[in-house]
Design a protein around this motif. Structure first.
Motif, PDB file in Angstrom:
ATOM      1  N   GLY A 197       0.663  -1.297   0.145  1.00 34.35           N
ATOM      2  CA  GLY A 197       0.033   0.052   0.037  1.00 34.35           C
ATOM      3  C   GLY A 197       1.010   1.128   0.028  1.00 34.35           C
ATOM      4  N   GLN A 198       2.029   1.202  -0.234  1.00 38.29           N
ATOM      5  CA  GLN A 198       2.927   2.419  -0.295  1.00 38.29           C
ATOM      6  C   GLN A 198       3.957   2.262  -1.423  1.00 38.29           C
ATOM      7  OE1 GLN A 198       3.199   4.720   2.766  1.00 38.29           O
ATOM      8  NE2 GLN A 198       1.392   3.597   3.073  1.00 38.29           N
ATOM      9  N   LEU A 199       4.015   3.373  -2.131  1.00 43.96           N
ATOM     10  CA  LEU A 199       4.802   3.616  -3.212  1.00 43.96           C
ATOM     11  C   LEU A 199       6.035   4.279  -2.801  1.00 43.96           C
ATOM     12  CD1 LEU A 199       5.443   3.270  -6.254  1.00 43.96           C
ATOM     13  CD2 LEU A 199       4.085   5.478  -6.530  1.00 43.96           C
ATOM     14  N   THR A 200       7.057   3.449  -2.918  1.00 43.88           N
ATOM     15  CA  THR A 200       8.576   3.807  -2.373  1.00 43.88           C
ATOM     16  C   THR A 200       9.322   4.803  -3.584  1.00 43.88           C
ATOM     17  OG1 THR A 200       9.842   2.118  -3.392  1.00 43.88           O
ATOM     18  CG2 THR A 200       9.112   1.678  -1.097  1.00 43.88           C
ATOM     19  N   ARG A 201      10.106   5.426  -3.059  1.00 43.75           N
ATOM     20  CA  ARG A 201      10.865   6.434  -3.970  1.00 43.75           C
ATOM     21  C   ARG A 201      11.365   5.637  -4.997  1.00 43.75           C
ATOM     22  NH1 ARG A 201      12.480   9.906  -0.777  1.00 43.75           N
ATOM     23  NH2 ARG A 201      12.185  11.927  -1.777  1.00 43.75           N
ATOM     24  N   ALA A 202      11.981   4.425  -4.861  1.00 40.01           N
ATOM     25  CA  ALA A 202      12.575   3.807  -5.703  1.00 40.01           C
ATOM     26  C   ALA A 202      11.702   3.075  -6.807  1.00 40.01           C
ATOM     27  CB  ALA A 202      13.376   2.535  -5.121  1.00 40.01           C
ATOM     28  N   LYS A 203      10.536   2.595  -6.519  1.00 41.18           N
ATOM     29  CA  LYS A 203       9.807   2.199  -7.279  1.00 41.18           C
ATOM     30  C   LYS A 203       8.912   3.144  -8.225  1.00 41.18           C
ATOM     31  CE  LYS A 203       6.574  -1.197  -8.748  1.00 41.18           C
ATOM     32  NZ  LYS A 203       7.095  -2.238  -9.725  1.00 41.18           N
ATOM     33  N   LEU A 258      10.596   5.906  -9.111  1.00 41.32           N
ATOM     34  CA  LEU A 258      11.718   5.905 -10.015  1.00 41.32           C
ATOM     35  C   LEU A 258      11.728   5.399 -11.178  1.00 41.32           C
ATOM     36  CD1 LEU A 258      14.181   7.934 -11.284  1.00 41.32           C
ATOM     37  CD2 LEU A 258      15.396   6.502  -9.574  1.00 41.32           C
ATOM     38  N   GLU A 259      11.690   3.952 -10.906  1.00 42.36           N
ATOM     39  CA  GLU A 259      11.521   2.802 -11.696  1.00 42.36           C
ATOM     40  C   GLU A 259      10.410   2.778 -12.884  1.00 42.36           C
ATOM     41  OE1 GLU A 259      10.021  -1.779 -11.476  1.00 42.36           O
ATOM     42  OE2 GLU A 259      11.537  -0.988  -9.971  1.00 42.36           O
ATOM     43  N   VAL A 260       9.246   3.130 -12.193  1.00 44.72           N
ATOM     44  CA  VAL A 260       8.024   3.274 -13.047  1.00 44.72           C
ATOM     45  C   VAL A 260       7.921   4.346 -14.075  1.00 44.72           C
ATOM     46  CG1 VAL A 260       5.595   3.370 -13.142  1.00 44.72           C
ATOM     47  CG2 VAL A 260       6.462   2.031 -11.503  1.00 44.72           C
ATOM     48  N   TYR A 261       8.381   5.534 -13.186  1.00 45.77           N
ATOM     49  CA  TYR A 261       8.385   6.915 -14.275  1.00 45.77           C
ATOM     50  C   TYR A 261       9.438   6.711 -15.181  1.00 45.77           C
ATOM     51  CZ  TYR A 261       7.074  11.667 -14.358  1.00 45.77           C
ATOM     52  OH  TYR A 261       6.235  12.718 -14.594  1.00 45.77           O
ATOM     53  N   SER A 262      10.629   6.234 -14.734  1.00 44.63           N
ATOM     54  CA  SER A 262      11.774   6.446 -15.849  1.00 44.63           C
ATOM     55  C   SER A 262      11.494   5.446 -17.152  1.00 44.63           C
ATOM     56  CB  SER A 262      13.015   5.747 -15.234  1.00 44.63           C
ATOM     57  OG  SER A 262      13.395   6.675 -14.192  1.00 44.63           O
ATOM     58  N   SER A 263      10.670   4.372 -17.069  1.00 47.50           N
ATOM     59  CA  SER A 263      10.109   3.626 -18.143  1.00 47.50           C
ATOM     60  C   SER A 263       9.604   4.487 -19.297  1.00 47.50           C
ATOM     61  CB  SER A 263       9.339   2.418 -17.658  1.00 47.50           C
ATOM     62  OG  SER A 263       8.104   2.835 -17.158  1.00 47.50           O
ATOM     63  N   LYS A 267      16.410  12.982 -11.461  1.00 42.76           N
ATOM     64  CA  LYS A 267      16.295  14.248 -10.899  1.00 42.76           C
ATOM     65  C   LYS A 267      14.801  14.780 -10.800  1.00 42.76           C
ATOM     66  CE  LYS A 267      20.275  15.681  -9.406  1.00 42.76           C
ATOM     67  NZ  LYS A 267      20.624  15.562  -7.959  1.00 42.76           N
ATOM     68  N   PHE A 268      14.390  14.665 -12.050  1.00 43.59           N
ATOM     69  CA  PHE A 268      12.829  15.059 -12.146  1.00 43.59           C
ATOM     70  C   PHE A 268      12.087  14.058 -11.286  1.00 43.59           C
ATOM     71  CE2 PHE A 268       8.780  15.325 -14.212  1.00 43.59           C
ATOM     72  CZ  PHE A 268       8.553  16.801 -14.263  1.00 43.59           C
ATOM     73  N   CYS A 269      12.247  12.979 -11.276  1.00 45.86           N
ATOM     74  CA  CYS A 269      11.436  12.169 -10.442  1.00 45.86           C
ATOM     75  C   CYS A 269      11.298  12.590  -8.886  1.00 45.86           C
ATOM     76  CB  CYS A 269      11.804  10.710 -10.721  1.00 45.86           C
ATOM     77  SG  CYS A 269      11.132   9.802 -11.986  1.00 45.86           S
ATOM     78  N   GLU A 270      12.486  12.966  -8.311  1.00 46.89           N
ATOM     79  CA  GLU A 270      13.006  13.444  -7.172  1.00 46.89           C
ATOM     80  C   GLU A 270      11.925  14.450  -6.752  1.00 46.89           C
ATOM     81  OE1 GLU A 270      14.636  12.570  -4.433  1.00 46.89           O
ATOM     82  OE2 GLU A 270      15.131  10.610  -5.616  1.00 46.89           O
ATOM     83  N   LYS A 315       7.023   8.034   1.356  1.00 44.98           N
ATOM     84  CA  LYS A 315       6.496   6.913   0.488  1.00 44.98           C
ATOM     85  C   LYS A 315       5.006   7.736   0.245  1.00 44.98           C
ATOM     86  CE  LYS A 315       7.821   2.810   3.259  1.00 44.98           C
ATOM     87  NZ  LYS A 315       8.782   3.408   3.949  1.00 44.98           N
ATOM     88  N   ILE A 316       4.462   7.188  -0.698  1.00 40.76           N
ATOM     89  CA  ILE A 316       3.097   7.578  -1.520  1.00 40.76           C
ATOM     90  C   ILE A 316       2.383   6.575  -1.188  1.00 40.76           C
ATOM     91  CG2 ILE A 316       1.902   8.456  -3.459  1.00 40.76           C
ATOM     92  CD1 ILE A 316       4.742   9.273  -4.538  1.00 40.76           C
ATOM     93  N   ASP A 317       1.167   7.273  -0.698  1.00 40.77           N
ATOM     94  CA  ASP A 317       0.064   6.029  -0.019  1.00 40.77           C
ATOM     95  C   ASP A 317      -0.979   6.287  -1.353  1.00 40.77           C
ATOM     96  OD1 ASP A 317      -1.814   8.331   0.553  1.00 40.77           O
ATOM     97  OD2 ASP A 317      -1.472   7.844   2.733  1.00 40.77           O
TER      98      ASP A 317
END
Length: 191
Positions: A42-48, A50-55, A64-67, A80-82
């Motif tokens: 139920g939590q979207l981590t910074r790493a996940k 970045l992985e999704v957005y970068s694709s 950098k933009f993802c940050e 985290k993003i709920d």
């Protein structure tokens, strides 16, 4: 924020999202199902994130933009993003009114959260956008650097010449200039 451990969206979260987004009950449930599939806890981590957005930007570096996007989505600064934060942000960026999109964009550009955008902050975000879209798309004009673009934007928007952009100056400037609106909100529809 509710719902982190369970598979079913809590009724109070569903009701809140129905009242505060443009999504129907069925759409919210569909978004929730996809969110929980990608983020079972139920939590979207910074790493996940970045992985999704970068694709979406394989030709560039989206980190950098993802940050900056992640920081703006993570409204409670938990790291985290709920689901509620996620859907509220998706709603604004995809279906929000122009003013809502600009308020959200202002939060992203106001990196230090002091209520104004300084040239350094805008240059940082524009450089991140250029890195994300890749050099062939960012630099159609070799003179179009993040610094040059920031100077141009401040020249148009900084009405009182105090060296920073207030939220009002930012929103007013973007609403008056379709190209700036589309560039600064990443909204190609202009709506």
């Amino acid at each position: 924020m509710g719902g982190a451990g369970s598979k079913k969206l809590p009724m109070e979260d569903l009701q809140f999202l129905i009242e505060n987004t443009n999504f129907s009950k069925q759409q919210i449930k569909a978004w929730y199902k996809g969110f929980m599939k990608d983020c079972p806890n139920g939590q979207l981590t910074r790493a996940k994130f970045l992985e999704v957005y970068s694709s979406f930007f394989p030709q560039g570096n989206a980190e950098k933009f993802c940050e900056h996007v992640f920081r703006t989505f993570d409204s409670d600064n938990s790291g985290k993003i709920d689901f509620k934060e996620f859907l509220l942000a998706i709603n604004i960026t995809s279906a929000g009114k122009p003013e809502q999109k600009l308020e959200w964009a202002f939060q992203m550009y106001d990196v230090n959260g002091d209520g104004t955008i300084e040239p350094k902050e805008m240059t940082e975000i524009i450089a991140a956008i250029y890195n994300m879209v890749g050099p062939q798309l960012a630099y159609n004009d070799p003179n179009d650097t993040p610094e040059q673009r920031t100077t141009e934007i401040f020249g148009k928007m900084d009405e009182n010449n105090d060296g920073v952009l207030s939220k009002d100056e930012f929103i007013k400037g973007c609403m008056a200039d379709q190209f700036l609106y589309q560039m600064l909100t990443a909204d190609s529809s202009g709506e």
